[in-house]
Enzyme design. Structure first.
Site, PDB file in Angstrom:
ATOM      1  N   ILE A 118       0.896  -1.153   0.000  1.00  0.00           N
ATOM      2  CA  ILE A 118       0.000   0.000   0.000  1.00  0.00           C
ATOM      3  C   ILE A 118       0.935   1.203   0.000  1.00  0.00           C
ATOM      4  O   ILE A 118       1.910   1.254   0.759  1.00  0.00           O
ATOM      5  CB  ILE A 118      -0.937  -0.008   1.231  1.00  0.00           C
ATOM      6  CG1 ILE A 118      -1.832   1.246   1.273  1.00  0.00           C
ATOM      7  CG2 ILE A 118      -0.193  -0.136   2.543  1.00  0.00           C
ATOM      8  CD1 ILE A 118      -2.909   1.182   2.388  1.00  0.00           C
ATOM      9  N   SER A 119       0.692   2.165  -0.875  1.00  0.00           N
ATOM     10  CA  SER A 119       1.622   3.273  -1.050  1.00  0.00           C
ATOM     11  C   SER A 119       1.699   4.147   0.192  1.00  0.00           C
ATOM     12  O   SER A 119       0.753   4.231   0.987  1.00  0.00           O
ATOM     13  CB  SER A 119       1.185   4.142  -2.234  1.00  0.00           C
ATOM     14  OG  SER A 119       1.112   3.377  -3.408  1.00  0.00           O
TER      15      SER A 119
END
Ligand code: SAH
Length: 206
Positions: free
Chosen positions: A51-52
Site C-alpha cells: 500500500i503506497s
C-alpha cells in the site's frame, strides 16, 4: 498523518487533505500491521505488493486533480486505499487489478465501506478498461517501463494521466504527469523520484 506528512510537505488541496483525514487507512492493511497504518511509508499487503506511502497517495491524487463528475481509471487496485480516496473526490472510479486475491479482498472491503461509485475488475491493466473509456483521468499505481500508450488512448482529449515510469537516465522511477492533446501525450512536469512495484505484463506471469 495529515499534518506532519502531508501539509508539512506541501500538499495544499483541501479536498485531498479532507479525504485522507476521513478514510480509515488501518482498514486497508493486514490486521497485524493495523497499528502501523498511519506511518510515513509504504507497508506490505501480501504477495510482494504494497500500500503506497500516504504522501505519495496524496501527491498523485492532487496532481490528477479529479473533478466531482470525473470518471477515473486506476491501474493496480492493491489494497483499494487509493481507489477509496479517488472515489471521495471523483464521480466514478474504475479500478483494475491483476492479482485475484487483492482484487477480491479490495472489492469486498470497498463494498463493506459503502462505496457505490467504484467498479472493480480482475485483469491486466495494460489493456485499460475499453468498455468504460474514455476517462477524464488515469492513475497507474505500479511502475511502467515506458509511458503506457494503450492507456493514453483511453483518455479524453485534455484528460490527465499520472504514472510512475522507469527513469531512462538509469535506476529508479519518476512520476510522470501528462495531458492528452491531439492523441499525443504532453508532459506537464518533471516528476519526483518514486519507488513502485513493477507493472507486470500479462505474458510475464505465465
Ligand atoms: N493503489 C494501491 C497500490 C498497489 S501496489 C494501494 O493504494 O494499495 C500495485 C498493484 O498493482 C499491486 O496490487 C499489483 O498486483 C498491481 N499490478 C501490477 N501489474 C498490474 C497490471 N498489469 N494490471 C493490473 N494491476 C497490476
Amino acid at each position: 498523518m495529515v499534518g506532519a506528512q502531508l501539509r508539512a510537505r506541501g500538499i495544499r488541496d483541501e479536498r485531498v487533505l479532507a479525504a485522507m483525514s476521513h478514510l480509515p487507512r488501518h482498514e486497508f492493511v493486514p490486521a497485524e500491521l493495523a497499528d502501523r497504518a498511519y506511518e510515513d511509508g509504504p507497508l506490505a499487503i501480501g504477495l510482494n505488493q504494497t500500500i503506497s506511502q500516504p504522501y505519495i497517495v496524496a501527491l498523485m491524487t492532487e496532481k490528477l486533480n479529479p473533478g466531482q463528475d470525473d470518471r477515473v481509471l486506476e491501474i493496480g487496485t492493491g489494497s483499494g486505499y487509493q481507489t477509496a480516496i479517488l472515489a471521495k473526490l471523483a464521480g466514478a472510479v474504475f479500478t483494475v487489478e491483476v492479482l485475484r486475491e487483492h482484487h477480491e479482498v479490495a472489492s469486498e472491503l470497498l463494498g463493506r465501506l459503502g462505496y457505490t461509485n467504484i467498479r472493480t475488475r480482475l485483469g491486466d491493466g495494460n489493456n485499460g478498461w475499453p468498455l468504460h473509456a474514455p476517462f477524464d483521468g488515469i492513475i497507474v499505481t505500479a511502475a511502467a517501463r515506458e509511458l503506457p500508450e494503450r492507456l493514453l488512448g483511453q483518455l479524453k482529449e485534455g484528460g490527465r494521466m499520472i504514472v510512475p515510469v522507469d527513469d531512462e537516465r538509469g535506476g529508479g522511477q519518476r512520476l510522470r504527469l501528462v495531458r492528452r492533446r491531439g492523441g499525443l501525450a504532453v508532459d506537464i512536469e518533471e516528476g519526483v523520484p518514486v519507488r513502485f512495484v513493477p507493472l507486470v505484463q500479462e505474458a510475464e506471469r505465465k
